[in-house]
Design an enzyme around this catalytic site. Structure first.
Site, mmCIF file in Angstrom:
data_model
loop_
_atom_site.group_PDB
_atom_site.id
_atom_site.type_symbol
_atom_site.label_atom_id
_atom_site.label_comp_id
_atom_site.label_asym_id
_atom_site.label_seq_id
_atom_site.Cartn_x
_atom_site.Cartn_y
_atom_site.Cartn_z
ATOM 1 N NE ARG A 1 -3.865 -2.206 0.607
ATOM 2 C CZ ARG A 1 -4.891 -2.488 -0.174
ATOM 3 N NH1 ARG A 1 -5.199 -1.681 -1.176
ATOM 4 N NH2 ARG A 1 -5.614 -3.558 0.039
ATOM 5 C CG ASN B 1 10.014 -0.092 -0.149
ATOM 6 O OD1 ASN B 1 9.451 -1.091 0.283
ATOM 7 N ND2 ASN B 1 10.018 0.216 -1.423
ATOM 8 C CG HIS C 1 12.179 -1.441 -6.085
ATOM 9 N ND1 HIS C 1 10.844 -1.704 -6.283
ATOM 10 C CD2 HIS C 1 12.719 -1.268 -7.321
ATOM 11 C CE1 HIS C 1 10.579 -1.676 -7.573
ATOM 12 N NE2 HIS C 1 11.700 -1.424 -8.231
#
Length: 199
Positions: free
Chosen positions: A87, A103, A105
């Site tokens: 989200r 985060n 990635h």
């Protein structure tokens, strides 16, 4: 603390490293946007408190984002880790945790942002793929980069085979960055030309 939407394999790597004494952090809680997120089970098995702020139970994104922000804030975390959290958080969350929302990635940002980084890299024909640990912001994988690791593409690679090799490096890179942050390094220290690079 960590947020998950899926199986939580990166989260498990952190849990295992903490349990083995290889990473000196405390996971205050693990939250999810859906009650069936597998990462919740991983956390519960490790004795970590869990919670769900179910996106489906809110009338709009803003109300959900506010509820998520308040719940996360109640644990007063130093950092919030997006561990496969699918989200996009809103202004309230970023105002509370700006510069502290991490985060990972599976691509070498700023190339190939979004949900299909590995597939997009293969379609483009790159010879070197990789992974990134960065500060999440209001964009899609646009936040400041903390560290990256390169993963060569080999003949015959599929999205699945390449992604599995990237995941190995992604977990290693995440643990490295978390260890450095726990040791006193600040996110802004990565922007002085001394960012971690693994290969």
């Amino acid at each position: 603390m960590a947020l998950v939407s899926g199986s939580g394999t990166n989260l498990q790597a952190v849990i295992d490293a903490v349990a083995a004494g290889q990473l000196n952090v405390e996971i205050a809680a693990v939250g999810a946007d859906r009650p069936d997120a597998g990462g919740l089970d991983r956390a519960a098995r490790a004795g970590i408190e869990t919670f769900v702020v179910d996106f489906a139970e809110f009338s709009d994104r803003s109300a959900w984002n506010q509820a998520l922000t308040e719940r996360c804030s109640s644990y007063a975390p130093d950092y919030v880790l997006s561990s496969g959290f699918m989200r996009i958080v809103g202004e309230a969350f970023l105002a509370e945790f700006g510069g502290r929302y991490l985060n990972t990635h599976p691509a070498l940002l700023p190339a190939f942002p979004g949900a299909h980084g590995v597939r997009d890299a293969l379609r483009y024909g790159v010879k070197i793929a990789g992974c990134t640990v960065h500060i999440a912001d209001a964009g899609v994988d646009t936040g400041p980069i903390l560290a990256q690791a390169a993963v060569p593409v080999v003949d015959g690679d599929t999205e699945e085979t390449l992604h599995e090799r990237i995941k190995v490096q992604e977990r290693h890179l995440l643990l490295t960055v978390l260890g450095e942050l726990a040791g006193g390094k600040r996110p802004e220290d990565y922007f002085s030309g001394t960012a971690t690079a693994q290969s």
